[in-house]
Design an enzyme around this catalytic site. Structure first.
Site, short mmCIF file in Angstrom:
data_model
loop_
_atom_site.label_atom_id
_atom_site.label_comp_id
_atom_site.label_asym_id
_atom_site.label_seq_id
_atom_site.Cartn_x
_atom_site.Cartn_y
_atom_site.Cartn_z
N ILE A 1 55.32 -80.88 5.56
CA ILE A 1 55.44 -81.78 6.71
C ILE A 1 55.43 -81.04 8.04
O ILE A 1 55.57 -81.64 9.09
CB ILE A 1 56.69 -82.68 6.60
CG1 ILE A 1 57.97 -81.84 6.42
CG2 ILE A 1 56.54 -83.69 5.48
CD1 ILE A 1 59.25 -82.67 6.46
N GLY B 1 56.05 -69.85 9.32
CA GLY B 1 56.32 -70.48 8.03
C GLY B 1 55.99 -71.94 8.05
O GLY B 1 55.12 -72.38 8.80
N LYS C 1 63.00 -75.61 5.13
CA LYS C 1 62.34 -74.76 6.13
C LYS C 1 62.17 -73.38 5.50
O LYS C 1 63.14 -72.77 5.04
CB LYS C 1 63.20 -74.67 7.39
CG LYS C 1 62.55 -73.90 8.51
CD LYS C 1 63.44 -73.81 9.73
CE LYS C 1 63.52 -75.12 10.47
NZ LYS C 1 64.23 -74.98 11.76
N ASP D 1 66.79 -73.95 24.09
CA ASP D 1 65.42 -74.27 23.69
C ASP D 1 65.25 -75.77 23.50
O ASP D 1 64.63 -76.22 22.54
CB ASP D 1 65.06 -73.50 22.41
CG ASP D 1 63.55 -73.25 22.29
OD1 ASP D 1 62.86 -73.30 23.33
OD2 ASP D 1 63.08 -73.03 21.17
#
Length: 415
Positions: free
Chosen positions: A100, A106, A123, A217
């Site tokens: 997805i 990665g 992840k 971030d």
């Protein structure tokens, strides 16, 4: 010759050990040292998390019942964390359903735990691409924040493990995808929808500030939407380290700046939007990242505080209403130049009309450090948010409903 003599006393001949035996003994020693070193490290980390919690509970106005509830929640999270660590999960415990999200370091997969059938986002980060030590520290920092934080506003992490090639984070799966994808689909949002998403993101940011963390971030890629369409924050410290997105030298080389296609005259707005949308996903996957959402003081290396997250929120609000962020350019170098020169480059295009209240709100976020909003209380006082029911915002219907009927419709996740 690969043996070693080991004297057993004056009357006995020395015992000889093969290389294989010595190798196994060395491995056993290292394993034991690592085991106890990890135990000590985990104990220190737990103590540090508890210290931060207690520090956050020092507010004199905080009722005792709230303090008790927060301590209970913390203890529950720590217990869950330890239980999962003991379970020694690995890749084979999960069945991959769908990729997805992909990134420079990665990918994110939708996975199902084989024994329970529960669905998660996995992840996967390739170690070979994480060449600097600090990058592993960022992963550890993310894990700590996700263990500590209020899961109502933060993507929950259930487990982390590694093998020789990769690091794996088993995260809560959020079917709504990310805000970047939503904005690419919609071009712009209404002021009502913008008010909802900015208000929810503000509450989420405040929740991590209270724990003593600065995200640094905040950008649409890191705002995920749950099954009901409500916001959760992700990627704490991870993108900061992996994408070098706060390393000024990546943007300072202004010799790479090309003449901009992004002039501010009205004729170029359609092309500006099209170009931003075309380049947007490439920017998300780039190893350098983009400085579009980063506060100017973060680049200066003279110190910054948590209000840098509020600057980023103002940039996102601009993008939601206008269709592109205020400093977008053809190259990261030119974007950096515009961010650093924001007093001249922050302009509102007249051909994309927004209300005076919206403009004034963006300028409360995107302004000098000293006069910028400092907290959620400052934001609540801004007229643009006067109709927000802050106490029940997460219980109310979301501005845009998430409707996922099958796995094929699931939104992308960001690495």
């Amino acid at each position: 010759m690969c043996s070693s003599d080991l004297s057993m006393g004056s009357s006995e001949a020395p015992a000889k050990f093969s290389c294989h035996t010595l190798d196994k003994a060395t491995k056993a020693k290292v394993t034991l040292e690592n085991y106890y070193s990890n135990l000590i490290s985990q104990h220190r980390e737990r103590k540090e998390r508890l210290r931060r919690l207690e520090e956050s509970l020092q507010e004199p106005t905080l009722p005792e019942t709230v303090k008790v509830e927060k301590r209970t929640q913390h203890a529950t999270k720590e217990t869950e964390f330890l239980r999962l660590k003991r379970s020694r999960l690995g890749v084979d415990d999960f069945e991959s359903l769908k990729v997805i999200g992909k990134g420079a370091f990665g990918e994110v997969r939708l996975v199902q735990k084989v024994d329970t059938g529960h669905v998660y986002a996995m992840k996967i980060l390739r170690k070979a691409d994480m060449v600097e030590k600090e990058q592993l520290a960022h992963v550890r920092a993310e894990r700590d924040i996700l263990v500590e934080a209020d899961h109502q506003w933060v993507v929950k992490m259930f487990y982390s493990f590694q093998d020789p090639a990769n690091l794996y984070l088993i995260m809560e799966f959020l079917p709504g995808g990310d805000m970047m994808t939503l904005l690419m689909k919609k071009d712009t949002l209404s002021e009502e929808a913008t008010q909802f998403y900015i208000a929810e993101t503000a509450v989420a940011i405040e929740s991590i500030h209270k724990l003593g963390f600065i995200h640094r971030d905040i950008k649409p890629d890191n705002l995920l939407l749950d099954a009901r369409g409500h916001v959760k924050l992700s990627d704490f410290g991870l993108c900061t380290g992996l994408k070098k997105s706060h390393r000024t030298d990546f943007y300072r080389d202004l010799s790479q700046v090309k003449p901009s296609d992004f002039s501010s005259n009205a004729m170029d707005s359609k092309r500006k939007l099209e170009s931003w949308k075309k380049n947007r996903r490439a920017l998300a996957y780039s190893t350098v990242g983009t400085p579009d959402y980063i506060a100017p003081e973060v680049f200066l290396q003279t110190g910054y505080d948590k209000s840098c997250d509020w600057w980023s929120l103002g940039v996102i609000m601009f993008e939601m209403l206008i269709g592109w962020p205020p400093f977008c350019s053809e190259t990261p170098q030119e974007t950096y130049k515009k961010v650093m020169n924001w007093k001249e480059s922050l302009e509102f295009p007249p051909e994309v009309p927004i209300s005076e209240a919206a403009t004034a709100t963006i300028l409360r976020f995107c302004r000098d450090l000293d006069s910028r909003v400092k907290s959620l209380e400052d934001i609540k006082a801004i007229p643009f948010f006067k109709s927000v029911d802050w106490s029940h915002i997460r219980e109310r219907p979301a501005a845009i409903q998430v409707d996922v009927k099958s796995i094929d419709e699931i939104g992308r996740a960001h690495v």
